[in-house]
Design a protein around this motif. Structure first.
Motif, short mmCIF file in Angstrom:
data_model
loop_
_atom_site.label_atom_id
_atom_site.label_comp_id
_atom_site.label_asym_id
_atom_site.label_seq_id
_atom_site.Cartn_x
_atom_site.Cartn_y
_atom_site.Cartn_z
N ILE A 4 0.86 -1.18 0.00
CA ILE A 4 0.00 0.00 0.00
C ILE A 4 0.90 1.23 0.00
CG2 ILE A 4 -1.81 1.28 1.23
CD1 ILE A 4 -2.67 -1.54 0.29
N VAL A 5 0.60 2.19 -0.86
CA VAL A 5 1.31 3.46 -0.87
C VAL A 5 0.46 4.49 -0.15
CG1 VAL A 5 2.18 5.35 -2.31
CG2 VAL A 5 2.59 2.98 -2.99
N LEU A 6 1.03 5.12 0.86
CA LEU A 6 0.39 6.24 1.54
C LEU A 6 1.01 7.52 1.00
CD1 LEU A 6 0.19 5.02 5.25
CD2 LEU A 6 -1.55 4.90 3.46
N ASP A 7 0.15 8.45 0.64
CA ASP A 7 0.57 9.68 0.01
C ASP A 7 0.09 10.88 0.82
OD1 ASP A 7 1.37 11.56 -2.00
OD2 ASP A 7 -0.69 11.58 -2.75
N PRO A 8 0.94 11.39 1.74
CA PRO A 8 0.57 12.60 2.48
C PRO A 8 0.51 13.77 1.51
CG PRO A 8 2.50 11.52 3.46
CD PRO A 8 2.26 10.89 2.13
N GLY A 9 -0.65 14.38 1.38
CA GLY A 9 -0.83 15.46 0.42
C GLY A 9 0.06 16.66 0.70
N HIS A 10 0.33 17.39 -0.38
CA HIS A 10 1.08 18.65 -0.34
C HIS A 10 2.51 18.41 0.16
CE1 HIS A 10 -2.66 20.51 -1.46
NE2 HIS A 10 -3.23 19.78 -0.54
N GLY A 11 3.13 19.38 0.78
CA GLY A 11 4.50 19.24 1.27
C GLY A 11 5.43 20.27 0.67
N GLY A 12 6.49 20.56 1.38
CA GLY A 12 7.49 21.53 0.92
C GLY A 12 6.88 22.89 0.67
N ARG A 13 7.05 23.38 -0.56
CA ARG A 13 6.56 24.72 -0.90
C ARG A 13 5.04 24.79 -1.04
NH1 ARG A 13 8.82 23.03 -6.23
NH2 ARG A 13 7.04 22.84 -7.66
N ASP A 14 4.36 23.66 -1.00
CA ASP A 14 2.90 23.60 -1.15
C ASP A 14 2.26 23.26 0.20
OD1 ASP A 14 0.27 23.19 -1.85
OD2 ASP A 14 0.66 21.44 -3.12
N PRO A 15 1.78 24.27 0.95
CA PRO A 15 1.24 24.01 2.28
C PRO A 15 -0.16 23.42 2.29
CG PRO A 15 1.05 26.32 1.79
CD PRO A 15 1.80 25.70 0.63
N PHE A 56 8.37 18.73 -1.26
CA PHE A 56 7.41 18.79 -2.35
C PHE A 56 7.62 17.61 -3.28
CE2 PHE A 56 6.25 20.09 -6.67
CZ PHE A 56 4.91 20.36 -6.48
N VAL A 57 6.54 16.89 -3.59
CA VAL A 57 6.57 15.80 -4.56
C VAL A 57 5.50 16.12 -5.61
CG1 VAL A 57 6.33 13.32 -4.93
CG2 VAL A 57 7.23 14.16 -2.74
N PRO A 58 5.89 16.30 -6.88
CA PRO A 58 4.90 16.59 -7.91
C PRO A 58 3.86 15.47 -8.03
CG PRO A 58 7.11 17.01 -8.73
CD PRO A 58 7.26 16.31 -7.41
N LEU A 59 2.64 15.86 -8.38
CA LEU A 59 1.54 14.90 -8.45
C LEU A 59 1.88 13.70 -9.33
CD1 LEU A 59 -1.34 14.15 -7.69
CD2 LEU A 59 -2.13 15.56 -9.59
N GLY A 60 2.43 13.96 -10.50
CA GLY A 60 2.77 12.85 -11.40
C GLY A 60 3.78 11.89 -10.82
N ASP A 61 4.71 12.41 -10.03
CA ASP A 61 5.72 11.55 -9.39
C ASP A 61 5.09 10.64 -8.34
OD1 ASP A 61 7.50 12.90 -11.00
OD2 ASP A 61 8.57 13.88 -9.35
N ARG A 62 4.05 11.11 -7.70
CA ARG A 62 3.37 10.32 -6.66
C ARG A 62 2.74 9.08 -7.26
NH1 ARG A 62 2.04 13.88 -1.97
NH2 ARG A 62 3.04 15.86 -2.39
N THR A 63 2.02 9.27 -8.36
CA THR A 63 1.36 8.12 -8.99
C THR A 63 2.35 7.21 -9.70
OG1 THR A 63 0.84 9.51 -10.91
CG2 THR A 63 -0.86 9.30 -9.21
N THR A 64 3.38 7.80 -10.29
CA THR A 64 4.42 6.98 -10.93
C THR A 64 5.10 6.09 -9.90
OG1 THR A 64 4.81 8.61 -12.68
CG2 THR A 64 6.61 7.07 -12.21
N PHE A 65 5.37 6.63 -8.73
CA PHE A 65 5.98 5.86 -7.63
C PHE A 65 5.14 4.62 -7.32
CE2 PHE A 65 6.28 5.25 -2.94
CZ PHE A 65 7.62 4.88 -2.85
N ALA A 66 3.84 4.83 -7.16
CA ALA A 66 2.94 3.71 -6.83
C ALA A 66 2.87 2.70 -7.98
CB ALA A 66 1.55 4.23 -6.49
N ASN A 67 2.76 3.20 -9.19
CA ASN A 67 2.67 2.30 -10.35
C ASN A 67 3.96 1.51 -10.55
OD1 ASN A 67 0.01 2.94 -11.05
ND2 ASN A 67 0.64 4.70 -12.25
N ASP A 68 5.11 2.15 -10.37
CA ASP A 68 6.39 1.47 -10.52
C ASP A 68 6.56 0.36 -9.48
OD1 ASP A 68 7.00 3.08 -12.68
OD2 ASP A 68 8.50 4.30 -11.61
N LEU A 69 5.97 0.56 -8.30
CA LEU A 69 6.03 -0.47 -7.26
C LEU A 69 5.06 -1.62 -7.52
CD1 LEU A 69 6.19 1.63 -3.97
CD2 LEU A 69 7.97 0.12 -4.85
N GLY A 70 4.08 -1.37 -8.38
CA GLY A 70 3.01 -2.36 -8.57
C GLY A 70 2.14 -2.43 -7.33
#
Length: 94
Positions: A4-15, A56-70
């Motif tokens: 399971i991938v947990l994705d804490p929203g926002h972060g860094g420069r995006d409060p 900060f983690v860009p939105l596309g990187d978040r989903t790519t991370f999960a997809n790459d992990l399967g």
């Protein structure tokens, strides 16, 4: 074992949303870390996090991370704000 991938929203420069001295990015991270600990202790699952600190983690990187992990699941944690103090409830996207 399920992953399971947990994705804490926002972060860094995006409060994210802010109210009463709280920033969504901080609350989402705190909730995600607590949920990770609970799931690891209670269930036989592997938990991966898109971020474990204030970065900060860009939105596309978040989903790519999960997809790459399967990953078997992806849960993005957010905390909405509203001008109406009486607003409450849960918002779920599938």
């Amino acid at each position: 074992m399920k992953t399971i991938v947990l994705d804490p929203g926002h972060g860094g420069r995006d409060p994210g949303a802010a109210a009463h001295g709280l920033k969504e990015k901080d609350l989402a991270l705190d909730l995600s870390l607590a949920l990770r600990n609970h799931l690891v202790e209670r269930y036989q699952v592997t938990i991966e996090m898109t971020r474990e600190g204030d970065r900060f983690v860009p939105l596309g990187d978040r989903t790519t991370f999960a997809n790459d992990l399967g990953a078997d699941g992806f849960v993005s944690i957010h905390n909405n704000a509203a001008a109406n103090a009486g607003a409450n409830g849960v918002e779920t996207f599938i």
